[in-house]
Design a protein around this motif. Structure first.
Motif, mmCIF file in Angstrom:
data_model
loop_
_atom_site.group_PDB
_atom_site.id
_atom_site.type_symbol
_atom_site.label_atom_id
_atom_site.label_comp_id
_atom_site.label_asym_id
_atom_site.label_seq_id
_atom_site.Cartn_x
_atom_site.Cartn_y
_atom_site.Cartn_z
ATOM 1 N N ALA A 127 4.377 8.414 -9.917
ATOM 2 C CA ALA A 127 3.475 8.754 -11.432
ATOM 3 C C ALA A 127 2.752 9.661 -11.030
ATOM 4 O O ALA A 127 2.413 10.034 -10.084
ATOM 5 C CB ALA A 127 2.915 7.302 -11.825
ATOM 6 N N LYS A 128 2.335 10.439 -12.313
ATOM 7 C CA LYS A 128 1.352 11.512 -12.212
ATOM 8 C C LYS A 128 0.684 11.205 -13.383
ATOM 9 O O LYS A 128 1.119 10.987 -14.337
ATOM 10 C CB LYS A 128 2.234 13.000 -12.508
ATOM 11 N N ALA A 141 0.734 9.724 -7.757
ATOM 12 C CA ALA A 141 0.925 8.665 -6.947
ATOM 13 C C ALA A 141 2.404 7.892 -6.513
ATOM 14 O O ALA A 141 3.084 7.928 -7.373
ATOM 15 C CB ALA A 141 0.199 7.358 -7.788
ATOM 16 N N LEU A 142 2.533 7.888 -5.109
ATOM 17 C CA LEU A 142 3.721 7.425 -4.752
ATOM 18 C C LEU A 142 3.522 6.019 -4.237
ATOM 19 O O LEU A 142 2.782 5.724 -3.284
ATOM 20 C CB LEU A 142 4.135 8.324 -3.508
ATOM 21 N N ASP A 143 4.726 5.142 -4.754
ATOM 22 C CA ASP A 143 4.833 3.755 -4.407
ATOM 23 C C ASP A 143 5.857 3.647 -3.623
ATOM 24 O O ASP A 143 6.891 3.640 -4.019
ATOM 25 C CB ASP A 143 4.713 2.919 -5.526
ATOM 26 N N ARG A 167 3.948 1.201 2.779
ATOM 27 C CA ARG A 167 2.388 0.882 2.890
ATOM 28 C C ARG A 167 2.033 0.023 1.777
ATOM 29 O O ARG A 167 2.842 -0.036 0.725
ATOM 30 C CB ARG A 167 1.867 2.258 2.444
ATOM 31 N N PRO A 168 1.061 -0.769 1.821
ATOM 32 C CA PRO A 168 0.827 -1.854 0.764
ATOM 33 C C PRO A 168 -0.014 -1.295 -0.380
ATOM 34 O O PRO A 168 -1.298 -1.331 -0.353
ATOM 35 C CB PRO A 168 -0.050 -2.718 1.674
ATOM 36 N N GLY A 169 0.755 -0.694 -1.325
ATOM 37 C CA GLY A 169 0.085 -0.159 -2.117
ATOM 38 C C GLY A 169 0.541 1.402 -2.221
ATOM 39 O O GLY A 169 1.125 2.013 -1.408
#
Length: 230
Positions: free
Chosen positions: A145-146, A136-138, A126-128
């Motif tokens: 990140a949490k 947050a998962l990249d 996904r783009p972002g």
């Protein structure tokens, strides 16, 4: 080819593994003690560590813990048959996988490739980042990140998290996770999954679900694990 740091005290095993991997194109540095292996990390800069559990002096579990204090370098343990207790302790210390000795070079290389293989295909990512509550998962950048703070996750931990989060609320059996995350197509060792889940929950601070249990990685008794619902 990946650079491999081999920490093994048995000369015959050390020489056999080193020779086999070199023949397949790997650059290998072999050390006979945990202290020597740790001392070579900054100069050799390996892509992965093959770590014997039963080392003289500083044992493999202690070495694994020392590495994990400052690095998420992939670690595969080498263990003799019957070392079940040590395997569990080693996995809890942060190892990504383990191999029972004696093992053929092709088996060792297959495990190395499985641990190092890219966790996601950037062409389908996904783009972002995607957000799951405070998490947050990249997938393109292979980071998690949490609350805005990046999490230091070992390869198996990150891959497990991304796999579960890709299908929220879907229950995966341990065998399904072994096949998808560790690429163990046979009836594998569920301890790999359980130890990784415990480490991941600890790093996520995952204890604040609506029922008082884990919020992100939930146990479905008798079946396996699922991500959410949050």
């Amino acid at each position: 080819m990946p650079r491999v740091l081999l920490i093994e005290d048995d000369p015959s095993v050390r020489e056999g593994v080193e020779l086999g991997l070199r023949r397949r194109g790997h650059e290998v540095l072999a050390a006979g003690t945990g202290e020597a292996g740790l001392g070579s990390l900054k100069t050799f800069l390996p892509d992965l560590v093959l770590l014997d559990l039963m080392l003289p002096g500083m044992n493999g579990v202690q070495v694994c813990r020392r590495i994990r204090e400052t690095s998420q370098l992939p670690i595969i343990m080498l263990t003799a048959r019957g070392d079940d207790f040590d395997v569990v302790v080693g996995l809890e210390a942060g190892a990504d996988d383990y191999i029972v000795k004696p093992a053929r070079t092709e088996v060792i290389e297959a495990r190395i490739r499985a641990v190092l293989r890219r966790l996601a295909d950037p062409t389908t990512a996904r783009p972002g980042p995607e957000f799951h509550g405070e998490l947050a998962l990249d997938r393109a950048g292979l980071t998690a990140a949490k609350n805005g703070e990046r999490l230091a996750l070992a390869p198996s931990e990150l891959k497990l998290l991304l796999h579960l989060a890709a299908s929220p609320e879907q229950v995966f059996s341990r065998q399904q996770l072994l096949e998808s995350v560790w690429e163990h197509s046979y009836h594998g060792d569920a301890r790999l999954v359980d130890a990784c889940v415990r480490r991941l929950r600890q790093k996520l601070g995952d204890t604040a679900g609506p029922d008082g249990g884990p919020r992100y990685i939930q146990t479905v008794r008798g079946f396996g694990y699922r991500f959410g619902p949050l």
